[in-house]
Design a protein around this motif. Structure first.
Motif, PDB file in Angstrom:
ATOM      1  N   THR A   1       0.205   3.061  -3.432  1.00  8.32           N
ATOM      2  CA  THR A   1      -0.709   4.071  -3.431  1.00  8.32           C
ATOM      3  C   THR A   1      -0.230   5.303  -2.930  1.00  8.32           C
ATOM      4  OG1 THR A   1      -1.749   3.340  -1.141  1.00  8.32           O
ATOM      5  CG2 THR A   1      -2.305   2.154  -3.172  1.00  8.32           C
TER       6      THR A   1
ATOM      7  N   LEU B   1       0.927  -1.251   0.068  1.00  9.92           N
ATOM      8  CA  LEU B   1       0.051  -0.100   0.101  1.00  9.92           C
ATOM      9  C   LEU B   1       0.681   1.147  -0.012  1.00  9.92           C
ATOM     10  CD1 LEU B   1      -2.918  -1.061   2.479  1.00  9.92           C
ATOM     11  CD2 LEU B   1      -3.268  -0.435   0.044  1.00  9.92           C
TER      12      LEU B   1
ATOM     13  N   ILE C   1      -6.582  -0.278  -3.633  1.00  7.94           N
ATOM     14  CA  ILE C   1      -6.109  -1.469  -3.618  1.00  7.94           C
ATOM     15  C   ILE C   1      -6.398  -2.209  -5.144  1.00  7.94           C
ATOM     16  CG2 ILE C   1      -5.963  -3.848  -2.871  1.00  7.94           C
ATOM     17  CD1 ILE C   1      -6.374  -2.615   0.073  1.00  7.94           C
TER      18      ILE C   1
ATOM     19  N   ALA D   1      -1.384   2.791   6.099  1.00 10.58           N
ATOM     20  CA  ALA D   1      -1.533   1.498   5.310  1.00 10.58           C
ATOM     21  C   ALA D   1      -1.488   0.220   6.430  1.00 10.58           C
ATOM     22  CB  ALA D   1      -0.070   1.196   4.563  1.00 10.58           C
TER      23      ALA D   1
ATOM     24  N   HIS E   1     -10.003  -0.332   1.342  1.00 10.25           N
ATOM     25  CA  HIS E   1      -9.259   1.079   0.841  1.00 10.25           C
ATOM     26  C   HIS E   1      -9.351   0.862  -0.671  1.00 10.25           C
ATOM     27  CE1 HIS E   1      -6.131   4.224  -0.057  1.00 10.25           C
ATOM     28  NE2 HIS E   1      -6.370   4.205   1.342  1.00 10.25           N
TER      29      HIS E   1
END
Ligand code: ARG
Length: 459
Positions: free
Chosen positions: A379, A375, A419, A386, A416
């Protein structure tokens, strides 16, 4: 009658109880070979310096070999009245060679004699510990090489933490035993000074050559202070300290083997040669060697504390208290060598159960950190967030009674929405360990590098 060695000023011999508390021959007979080697070096030196005639020295040296062979063959009759190994050997030498035997103790005392004998003995044990450690390390490296990429759960708090490799786990112990080895070598280098010729405490007026005896006995040099030399037992304490740390390592590994060989874990199968059965439960195969290794540390720690306690508060120079040094060191050394050998045998013979290791590695949400790391990487989420999102996914999986890779992409997105499908790549245990390539990390490439390094070091 009074003692033939020191009874000149005594009218009566010792009480039986006095003899019993005073005698050390029951245990210090183990110093016979060292005592005789020390005496032979001393006799040579006395002759070289003209303190003893060549013929007397030759008779003494020859006679000492006879005494040694009698002891080795079990023909020697040890006498409690003669207290210790030093006087037992000298008295027998007198019977064999007569008058010259009485000249051997010139410019020497039992105080420097026992310090010398005991140092030689401890030095041999350090050498034995070195061999034992090297053999054990080689066995561990063998295991590491065979299973460099086998995946197993790594634990903290004995709770599943992150997947690691079998090779990495084995090499962790190699590092520990390598530090023990380095401590053994340090101790040996520090202790290798000869006390012989320090005499009772003050040195001697005879023109002896302490460098000559030091060299003959394989010491690097003579000790520089006679008071210190006869009252120093640091070498024994250092042996016991080094042994304690090593035993602690052995005990930790033994504990893992006990756990790993249980039916609940099945990480390893110990060989029949290093297991025992039960007299009532036919199915049992018990890891007794590992349990006994785990327990041995008690005796070795105990010896360390006992000798520290004996030595504390002793004024200079020699005090009879110091006679209590030997049994502790003998027992600790015997048990350390046995534990090292048993551990080496167990490690050599054991087989890791690759499937059980891998199945265990994949359970317990062991790749949750990989998910959180993904993550962060993919992201740009801060690690703390995370971590939180991943925690929510763990809770969801736990609620469903499944593992992280069993969740659907929709489940993931529910927690989230950044993902993507790519997350599933990092949830597998093989990808997890392969990704940990930082120096010293668990990735098989790193493990194999370390295996290569160890094989070069260990030969
Ligand atoms: N048996 C003694 C010991 O182990 C040898 C030294 C005896 N010295 C003495 N002065 N009594 O320490």
């Amino acid at each position: 009658t009074s003692n033939q060695m020191w009874g000149g000023r005594f009218a009566a011999g010792p009480d039986a109880i006095m003899e019993a508390i005073n005698a050390s021959i029951g245990f210090d007979k183990r110093l016979a070979a060292q005592d005789i080697a020390g005496s032979r070096a001393h006799a040579d030196m006395l002759a070289a310096t003209g303190i003893l005639s060549d013929s007397d020295a030759a008779a003494i040296k020859e006679g000492l070999l006879t005494v040694l062979s009698e002891i080795d063959d079990g023909r020697f009759v040890f006498s409690t009245a003669l207290e210790d190994i030093h006087m037992n050997v000298e008295a027998r030498l007198k019977q064999i060679v007569g008058e010259p035997a009485g000249r051997l103790h010139t410019a020497r005392s039992r105080n420097d004699q026992v310090a010398t004998d005991f140092k030689l003995w401890v030095r041999d044990q350090l050498d034995a510990a070195e061999s034992g450690l090297l053999a054990l390390m080689r066995a561990l490296v063998g295991q590491a090489e065979a299973g460099a990429d086998w995946v197993m759960p790594g634990f903290t708090h004995l709770q599943t933490a992150q997947p690691v490799t079998w090779g990495h786990h084995m090499l962790a112990y190699v590092e520990m035993f390598a530090r023990d080895l380095s401590r053994v070598r340090d101790a040996r280098a520090r202790m290798n000074e000869s006390p012989l010729g320090s005499a009772a405490l003050a040195g001697t007026g005879f023109a002896i050559d302490r460098h000559m005896t030091a060299e003959a006995l394989g010491f690097d040099r003579p000790t520089a202070n006679s008071l210190d030399a006869v009252s120093d037992r640091d070498f024994a304490l250092e042996f016991l300290s080094v042994a304690s740390i090593c035993a602690m390592h052995l005990s930790r590994f033994a504990e893992e083997l006990v756990i790993w060989s249980s039916a609940q874990f099945r990480f390893v199968t110990l060989s029949d040669r290093f297991s025992t059965g039960s007299s009532i439960m036919p199915q049992k195969k018990n890891p007794d060697a590992a349990e006994l290794i785990r327990a041995k540390i008690g005796r070795i720690f105990g010896a360390n504390v006992a000798l520290m306690t004996v030595m504390k508060g002793l004024p200079l120079a020699y005090s009879k208290d110091m006679q209590e040094d030997k049994e502790q060191v003998f027992d600790a050394a015997d048990n350390l060598m046995l534990a090292l050998a048993a551990m080496e045998g167990m490690v050599r013979d054991m087989s890791a159960n690759r499937e059980a290791l891998e199945a265990a590695a994949a359970s317990g949400f062991s790749t949750a950190t990989d998910l959180a790391d993904w993550l962060v990487r993919e992201t740009g989420l801060p690690f703390r967030e995370a971590h939180h999102a991943t925690g929510a996914l763990v809770a969801l999986a736990e609620q469903r009674g499944c593992d992280l890779p069993d969740l659907t992409l929709e489940d993931m997105k529910g927690v989230h929405d950044a993902i993507t499908e790519g997350v599933f790549d990092v949830l597998g245990v093989h990808n997890s360990v392969a990704s940990r390539t930082s120096y010293g990390g668990t990735a098989p490439v790193r493990v194999l590098e370390q295996v290569t390094r160890w094989k070069e070091t260990l030969g």
